[in-house]
Enzyme design. Structure first.
Site, mmCIF file in Angstrom:
data_model
loop_
_atom_site.group_PDB
_atom_site.id
_atom_site.type_symbol
_atom_site.label_atom_id
_atom_site.label_comp_id
_atom_site.label_asym_id
_atom_site.label_seq_id
_atom_site.Cartn_x
_atom_site.Cartn_y
_atom_site.Cartn_z
ATOM 1 N N MET A 1 -5.632 4.140 -6.627
ATOM 2 C CA MET A 1 -4.866 3.373 -6.167
ATOM 3 C C MET A 1 -4.906 3.867 -4.433
ATOM 4 O O MET A 1 -4.065 3.968 -3.596
ATOM 5 C CB MET A 1 -3.243 3.485 -6.433
ATOM 6 N N VAL B 1 -0.083 4.549 3.088
ATOM 7 C CA VAL B 1 -0.137 3.244 3.979
ATOM 8 C C VAL B 1 -0.375 2.173 3.442
ATOM 9 O O VAL B 1 -0.806 2.077 2.268
ATOM 10 C CB VAL B 1 -1.490 3.786 4.781
ATOM 11 N N HIS C 1 -4.605 7.168 -0.023
ATOM 12 C CA HIS C 1 -3.771 6.709 -0.934
ATOM 13 C C HIS C 1 -2.833 5.433 -0.629
ATOM 14 O O HIS C 1 -2.465 5.752 0.642
ATOM 15 C CB HIS C 1 -3.136 7.788 -1.778
ATOM 16 N N HIS C 2 -2.870 4.465 -1.379
ATOM 17 C CA HIS C 2 -2.047 3.420 -1.019
ATOM 18 C C HIS C 2 -0.467 3.791 -0.761
ATOM 19 O O HIS C 2 0.068 3.266 -0.086
ATOM 20 C CB HIS C 2 -2.240 2.406 -2.087
ATOM 21 N N CYS C 3 0.069 4.999 -1.380
ATOM 22 C CA CYS C 3 1.404 5.197 -1.286
ATOM 23 C C CYS C 3 1.746 5.948 0.134
ATOM 24 O O CYS C 3 2.771 5.976 0.400
ATOM 25 C CB CYS C 3 1.807 6.391 -2.239
#
Length: 245
Positions: free
Chosen positions: A21, A138, A134-136
């Protein structure tokens, strides 16, 4: 400590060994690559504007609350800013293969969830910068803003002096639990849902899976994505390898 939002936490929980992710970008730059020490100093001078880059995720024991952001007391910039080189002739195909390999590797959950790779040796006197976040941390928009904070709009701009940074003490497991309980007390509905989930977890998991399956099917139907049991290019099983185009 700062608790992740429900959406950001979901990006962590959805990650698997074959479905990473993180998101990334690639910059291709003309001219000779800078000295590695110069790159480290430039990035270090900008970290004061993006404090999340020196924080890591801690999970609450027994899943009593959402994960939290804490300062990484062992933060090492050299681990996150890396350098590599393409073999001759340094073609764009070789660069694409490198990007695919980098994006296939999961970020280390025990460290701040980002990497910057400088790739030398691209043909026509060029080099590349590959970022991985990581998408968490941004979304698509703020990710561009974070990258902009690391770059300058003028050539040969003097980087600002790096500010002194002292990490906050890392919380213990007991402190993480206490923090989660305080948040549950502050929002009674959240606390009630947590208790209820403990008793109804098997049924809740089954219900959530069913709802997710229905949502995916509805989305596929709306977007015209082929669905059904027949294997197609968009609904088949995937592996851990990635390719970039």
């Amino acid at each position: 400590m700062e608790t992740l939002s429900p959406q950001d936490a979901s990006f962590l929980h959805l990650e698997t060994g074959v479905s990473q992710m993180h998101i990334g970008s690639t910059l291709i730059v003309e001219g000779p690559p800078p000295d590695h020490r110069e790159v480290l100093d430039a990035v270090a001078s900008k970290l004061q504007f993006i404090p999340r880059y020196r924080q890591k995720v801690r999970f609450v024991p027994l899943d009593l609350g959402r994960p939290v952001w804490v300062d990484d007391p062992h933060f090492n910039l050299g681990y996150h800013v890396r350098r590599t080189a393409l073999p001759e002739p340094g073609s764009e195909e070789q660069l694409r293969n490198l990007i695919g390999r980098l994006m296939s590797q999961q970020l280390d959950r025990g460290k701040p969830l980002w990497e910057i790779w400088l790739a030398e040796g691209l043909a026509e006197d060029r080099w590349a910068v590959v970022t991985k976040v990581h998408h968490c941390m941004v979304d698509g928009v703020s990710g561009a803003e974070l990258l902009a904070a690391l770059l300058d709009v003028e050539a040969d701009a003097e980087p600002p002096p790096a500010a002194d940074w002292l990490p906050e003490p890392e919380p213990s497991d007991v402190e993480l639990v206490q923090h989660a309980i305080r948040e549950r007390i502050a929002v009674p509905a959240e606390g009630f849902r947590t208790i209820r989930a403990g008793f109804r977890r098997p049924r809740r998991v089954a219900s959530t899976l069913l709802e997710n399956a229905r949502a995916i099917a509805d989305f596929a139907d709306v977007r015209g994505v082929p669905s059904g049991d027949r294997p197609r290019s968009l609904n088949g099983p995937i592996g851990s390898h990635r390719s970039y185009a």
